[in-house]
Design a protein around this motif. Sequence first.
Motif, PDB file in Angstrom:
ATOM      1  N   ASP B 247      -0.861   5.662   0.209  1.00  0.00           N
ATOM      2  CA  ASP B 247      -1.011   6.333   1.493  1.00  0.00           C
ATOM      3  C   ASP B 247      -0.033   5.694   2.485  1.00  0.00           C
ATOM      4  OD1 ASP B 247      -1.728   7.525   3.807  1.00  0.00           O
ATOM      5  OD2 ASP B 247      -3.858   7.004   3.711  1.00  0.00           O
ATOM      6  N   PHE B 248       1.044   6.415   2.777  1.00  0.00           N
ATOM      7  CA  PHE B 248       2.071   5.857   3.655  1.00  0.00           C
ATOM      8  C   PHE B 248       1.621   5.755   5.107  1.00  0.00           C
ATOM      9  CE2 PHE B 248       5.257   7.173   0.345  1.00  0.00           C
ATOM     10  CZ  PHE B 248       5.662   5.874   0.064  1.00  0.00           C
ATOM     11  N   ASP B 254      -3.224  -2.680   3.220  1.00  0.00           N
ATOM     12  CA  ASP B 254      -4.483  -1.936   3.270  1.00  0.00           C
ATOM     13  C   ASP B 254      -5.017  -1.771   1.843  1.00  0.00           C
ATOM     14  OD1 ASP B 254      -5.949   0.095   5.379  1.00  0.00           O
ATOM     15  OD2 ASP B 254      -6.080   0.777   3.275  1.00  0.00           O
ATOM     16  N   PRO B 255      -6.314  -1.938   1.658  1.00  0.00           N
ATOM     17  CA  PRO B 255      -6.855  -1.811   0.299  1.00  0.00           C
ATOM     18  C   PRO B 255      -6.459  -0.511  -0.388  1.00  0.00           C
ATOM     19  CG  PRO B 255      -8.521  -2.645   1.791  1.00  0.00           C
ATOM     20  CD  PRO B 255      -7.341  -2.332   2.628  1.00  0.00           C
ATOM     21  N   ALA B 256      -6.259   0.535   0.411  1.00  0.00           N
ATOM     22  CA  ALA B 256      -5.900   1.817  -0.191  1.00  0.00           C
ATOM     23  C   ALA B 256      -4.559   1.748  -0.907  1.00  0.00           C
ATOM     24  CB  ALA B 256      -5.855   2.895   0.886  1.00  0.00           C
ATOM     25  N   ASN B 257      -3.758   0.772  -0.554  1.00  0.00           N
ATOM     26  CA  ASN B 257      -2.407   0.694  -1.121  1.00  0.00           C
ATOM     27  C   ASN B 257      -2.217  -0.481  -2.086  1.00  0.00           C
ATOM     28  OD1 ASN B 257      -1.028   2.932  -0.071  1.00  0.00           O
ATOM     29  ND2 ASN B 257      -0.845   1.935   1.934  1.00  0.00           N
ATOM     30  N   HIS B 258      -3.255  -1.279  -2.284  1.00  0.00           N
ATOM     31  CA  HIS B 258      -3.076  -2.473  -3.116  1.00  0.00           C
ATOM     32  C   HIS B 258      -2.534  -2.138  -4.498  1.00  0.00           C
ATOM     33  CE1 HIS B 258      -5.750  -5.477  -0.725  1.00  0.00           C
ATOM     34  NE2 HIS B 258      -4.642  -5.129  -0.102  1.00  0.00           N
ATOM     35  N   GLU B 259      -3.123  -1.132  -5.087  1.00  0.00           N
ATOM     36  CA  GLU B 259      -2.721  -0.768  -6.454  1.00  0.00           C
ATOM     37  C   GLU B 259      -1.267  -0.309  -6.483  1.00  0.00           C
ATOM     38  OE1 GLU B 259      -3.848   2.588  -9.783  1.00  0.00           O
ATOM     39  OE2 GLU B 259      -5.316   2.146  -8.223  1.00  0.00           O
ATOM     40  N   SER B 260      -0.908   0.493  -5.498  1.00  0.00           N
ATOM     41  CA  SER B 260       0.459   1.024  -5.436  1.00  0.00           C
ATOM     42  C   SER B 260       1.460  -0.101  -5.201  1.00  0.00           C
ATOM     43  CB  SER B 260       0.538   2.066  -4.328  1.00  0.00           C
ATOM     44  OG  SER B 260       1.876   2.352  -4.044  1.00  0.00           O
ATOM     45  N   VAL B 261       1.125  -1.012  -4.287  1.00  0.00           N
ATOM     46  CA  VAL B 261       2.048  -2.113  -3.985  1.00  0.00           C
ATOM     47  C   VAL B 261       2.220  -3.006  -5.211  1.00  0.00           C
ATOM     48  CG1 VAL B 261       2.303  -4.231  -2.628  1.00  0.00           C
ATOM     49  CG2 VAL B 261       1.684  -2.097  -1.495  1.00  0.00           C
ATOM     50  N   ALA B 262       1.139  -3.244  -5.912  1.00  0.00           N
ATOM     51  CA  ALA B 262       1.221  -4.065  -7.128  1.00  0.00           C
ATOM     52  C   ALA B 262       2.127  -3.395  -8.164  1.00  0.00           C
ATOM     53  CB  ALA B 262      -0.177  -4.282  -7.699  1.00  0.00           C
ATOM     54  N   ARG B 263       1.983  -2.101  -8.302  1.00  0.00           N
ATOM     55  CA  ARG B 263       2.825  -1.361  -9.246  1.00  0.00           C
ATOM     56  C   ARG B 263       4.290  -1.418  -8.798  1.00  0.00           C
ATOM     57  NH1 ARG B 263       4.467  -0.427 -13.895  1.00  0.00           N
ATOM     58  NH2 ARG B 263       5.401   1.603 -14.291  1.00  0.00           N
ATOM     59  N   GLY B 264       4.507  -1.256  -7.497  1.00  0.00           N
ATOM     60  CA  GLY B 264       5.871  -1.323  -6.959  1.00  0.00           C
ATOM     61  C   GLY B 264       6.481  -2.694  -7.187  1.00  0.00           C
ATOM     62  N   ARG B 265       5.654  -3.756  -7.007  1.00  0.00           N
ATOM     63  CA  ARG B 265       6.160  -5.118  -7.212  1.00  0.00           C
ATOM     64  C   ARG B 265       6.575  -5.302  -8.679  1.00  0.00           C
ATOM     65  NH1 ARG B 265       1.971  -7.874  -5.723  1.00  0.00           N
ATOM     66  NH2 ARG B 265       2.597  -8.265  -3.565  1.00  0.00           N
ATOM     67  N   ALA B 266       5.750  -4.782  -9.567  1.00  0.00           N
ATOM     68  CA  ALA B 266       6.061  -4.913 -10.997  1.00  0.00           C
ATOM     69  C   ALA B 266       7.372  -4.189 -11.329  1.00  0.00           C
ATOM     70  CB  ALA B 266       4.910  -4.339 -11.821  1.00  0.00           C
ATOM     71  N   VAL B 394       8.996   2.113  -3.175  1.00  0.00           N
ATOM     72  CA  VAL B 394       9.154   2.349  -1.727  1.00  0.00           C
ATOM     73  C   VAL B 394       8.012   1.671  -0.973  1.00  0.00           C
ATOM     74  CG1 VAL B 394       9.079   4.115   0.080  1.00  0.00           C
ATOM     75  CG2 VAL B 394      10.400   4.526  -2.005  1.00  0.00           C
ATOM     76  N   ASN B 395       6.813   1.848  -1.476  1.00  0.00           N
ATOM     77  CA  ASN B 395       5.645   1.273  -0.812  1.00  0.00           C
ATOM     78  C   ASN B 395       5.723  -0.255  -0.800  1.00  0.00           C
ATOM     79  OD1 ASN B 395       3.293   1.621   0.575  1.00  0.00           O
ATOM     80  ND2 ASN B 395       1.988   1.802  -1.230  1.00  0.00           N
ATOM     81  N   TYR B 396       6.163  -0.813  -1.923  1.00  0.00           N
ATOM     82  CA  TYR B 396       6.280  -2.274  -2.010  1.00  0.00           C
ATOM     83  C   TYR B 396       7.355  -2.782  -1.035  1.00  0.00           C
ATOM     84  CZ  TYR B 396       7.532  -6.865  -3.814  1.00  0.00           C
ATOM     85  OH  TYR B 396       7.811  -8.202  -3.909  1.00  0.00           O
TER      86      TYR B 396
END
Lengths: 368, 420
Positions: B247-248, B254-266, B394-396
Motif C-alpha cells: 500500500d503506497f 507500516d505493518p501493511a507493508n512489512h511483507e512487501s518491504v521484506a520481499r523488496g529487500r530480498a 520500489v516499496n523497499y
Amino acid sequence: MAEFSSRGYFALPGPKGQNCGERNLQRSSNFRQSLRLPQFGSVSVAIMRISAYNWTHIVACLLVGVTAMLLSFGALVTTYEAAMAVPDWPATYGHNMFLFPWDEWFHGPWDLFLEHGHRLLGAVTGMVTLCLAAVAWRSSVRPAVRWLAVAAVALVVIQGVLGGARVLLDDKTVAKVHACTGPLFFAVAVAIATLSRRSAEVVAGGATRLPVALLVAAYLQLVAGAQLRHLDATVDPATFRGLVALHILGAVAVTVLSVVSAVVLGEDGSTAARRWSKGIVAFVIVQFLLGCGAWVANWGVPSSILPEGWQLAEPLRARSVGNALVVTGHVVLGMLILGASVVLAIEAGAIGRAAGVREGRASERAFA
Amino acid sequence: MRFTFIMAFVATAVGCGKTPPASFRLNMVQATKTAAPESGMEKPWSSWANDRQKQVATILEAMYGTPDAPVALAETGLDLAKLQLAAGPVRSDIVGRKNGLYREHCAHCHGISGDGMGPTAAFLNPYPRDYRPGKYKFKSTWRDARPARDDLTRVLHDGVPGSSMPSFALLPPAKVDALVEYVRYLSMRGETELALYTYAEQELGVDDTMPTTKEFLVDEILTPIVEKWQGAEEARIPIAAVPTTLDFTKPGDDPANHESVARGRALFHGDGGCVKCHGVTALGDGQANDYDDWNKVIVEWGKEVAGGLGASQDDAGRAAWLHAATDVIEGDALRPRPIPPRNLRLGLYRGGRRPIDLYRRLYTGINGAPMPGVGPSGPGGKGSVADAEIWHIVNYIRSLPYEFDGELGADRPMVAKDRL
C-alpha cells in the motif's frame, strides 16, 4: 575659518552661537540688498528661506535616489531578460515613450512593464541630472562639484544612447557596456551628493588611500559581475570559468579592502568614516550570502564541491520571485557598496580633499 | 566637440565588439573521431577534414537552418511555429510575444547546439544533457527508445532533483511545449550529424564527397531518425498492476507493508543485482568507477588517442589526426567524470519520486547510464525480476531513507542528519 554645518557650503564665519539658519538668512538678505531687490514682506522672507537651502545637495540626493531605482529596475530587466521586451527605441511600440498607454504598461506582460519602466526612470534620471547641472552652475559650490555635474550629464547621455543601441542592435556587448556605465553614473551622483554637503575644511585629513582602492575594486567587481550577468550563450565553458574566477577574486579583494579600511579608519578616521567603513563591511557580509544565493538560484547547489547530502530535495523553480529577488538583490547591493565606498573615500579625505581646499580658499575670497 | 568625440568613441566601441550571430557548433568529437586518415593520403589531413566538416555543416544548415532561423522539413514532423518561438535571441515580437525561449532558459547550460557545453556546463555536476545522441534518462519508453513528448514535458515541469536542472513549472504550458519541440529538433539535428559522420566513415573514400540528394539525406539518413521519435508514443513500457500486498499510501514501516518491504529487500540483494553498485547499505558505495555514455565516449577515445601518440608516427596524416584529436578532447569536450551510484538513503530521486517513476527506472534501467533494468530489454522479453515484483523493490527503496540500518551497526534511522 568656516565652521562645520550640516546644511553645507553656506556655513560661513560668524559669531559663535549664531545658528546656521540665521547666518544663511542674513547672507541671503545681504545678497538681495546688493541686487537692490524690493521688499515684499512675507514673500521676500519665503524667498530668502528657500534660497537658504543647499539646492545642489538636495537635487543630488534626489538624483541618487532616482538612480538607485533606475539601476534596480535595470537589474530586474536583466534578471528577467526583458531588455528586448520593446523592439523599438526611443519609441515604445510606436508610441512616444511618455505617451505609451498606462493601462497597457501596467496590465501588459511583466517584461514590458520592466523595460518600459526602466526607460521612463531613465528619462526622469536624465531630467534630474540636467537640473542638477543647472543648479550646480548657478550656485557657489566647489568647481569639482560643478564639473562632476557636467560629467554626470555626459554619462547620462551616453548611458541613454547605449540603452538605445542595446535595443536597436540587439547586442550583448552593448548591454555589458550599458551595465558598466550605470554604476559609474551612480558613483558620480553619490560623489556630487557627498561633496556638495559640507564645507571644505571638514574633508581635511586622508591619511590612507585604502578607500580609493576599495572604491576601484567595488566598481571592477560590478564590471566583472556584468560580464557574468550578460553572458552570451555562445561563450565557451573555459571563458565562463575565467569570468567566475575573476568575480571571486574581486569578491576577495573587496572583502579584504573593506575589512582593512574599517580597521585602519577605526583607529584614526573621522566619526563618519568609521561608521561608513563598518557599514560597508556589513554590506559585504550580506553580499557574500546573496552571491552564494545567486549561484544556487541560477545553477543549483554546487555538488562538485559540496557533499551529496546538501542537494536540494526539490529543484528550484526557474523565474520564481524568490530567485529573481536574490539575484537582483546581489546586483543592487553591489551598487550600494560602490556608493558607500564613494562616500567613505570622501569622508576619509582620500578623494575630494584638494578640490575642497581650493573651494575653501575661493569661498574666503568671495566673502572677504 | 566633446560630445562628438564621446559619440564617436561609443560608436567605435560598439562597432568593434558586436556579438556575432549565434551558430551551431559541429560535433567535433565525432567529426574528428570518424575521420581517422587512411595511410598514404596525399592531401594534408587537416585540409581534407575541414572539407568534410564543411560538407556536413552545409547539409545540416540546409536541413535544419540556423539557431536564429530554424528549418523544419515536413518529414521531421516538427512544428515550425513552436521552433520559432523557442529559437533565436531573446526578444519580443511586434505583438509583444517573447521569443528566444531556449536561449533564455536553456542555452547557458545545454549550449546553443544542445551539446551540453553551454558556458556554465563545466561547473555543473552532473553535466547538462547533450541532446545530440538522442538519449534521455528519465522516460516512460523502452530503454533504447526515444522519449515521448510528455516525458520531456515532465522533466521540464518538475526539474531534476539533485542536479542543476530547475523546474519550469512557472512557465505557461505553451512555452514548455515550444521548448520540448526545440529539444526534439536539436536531438534530430544532432542525430543527423552523427549519422552523416558514420556514413562518411563507413562508405566514403578519401576523394568522395558527401551525397546531397534527397534520396540519401531524407530516405537514408533522416527517416530512420524521425521514425524513432515518432514511434516513441507507442514504445511505452507496460506497467504491471500493483500487488495487493503493498500500500503506497502508507509508509514502509507500516505493518501493511512489512511483507512487501521484506520481499523488496530480498530482491534488492538478490535477483535485482542492485547491491553491485548501490552497495549492501544502499549508500551508493558499491562499484563507482563507471562512466555514462556521454563521458565514456571521451574516456575511451582519449585512451585510443593517447596510445596512438605513444606509438611511432611515420604517417604525417595520422600524426596530424592524433594531434587534432588531442586538441578536441581537451578543448571541445568536458573533462570526463565517473557517475557515482545513487545513495538511496537520501530520498533524492532524479527521475522523480513517485512509485511509477521508480518502477520505470527499475524496469528499463537508465538509458545512457550504467544502471541496468530488471525488466525485459524489449517487448516480449524476460527480465531478471517479474514485472509485478518490481513494485516490491520500489516499496523497499522508498522505505530506505527511514530504515533502521542494522547492517551499519547503527541504532538510529538514516535520516536527514546523516546526509550531512
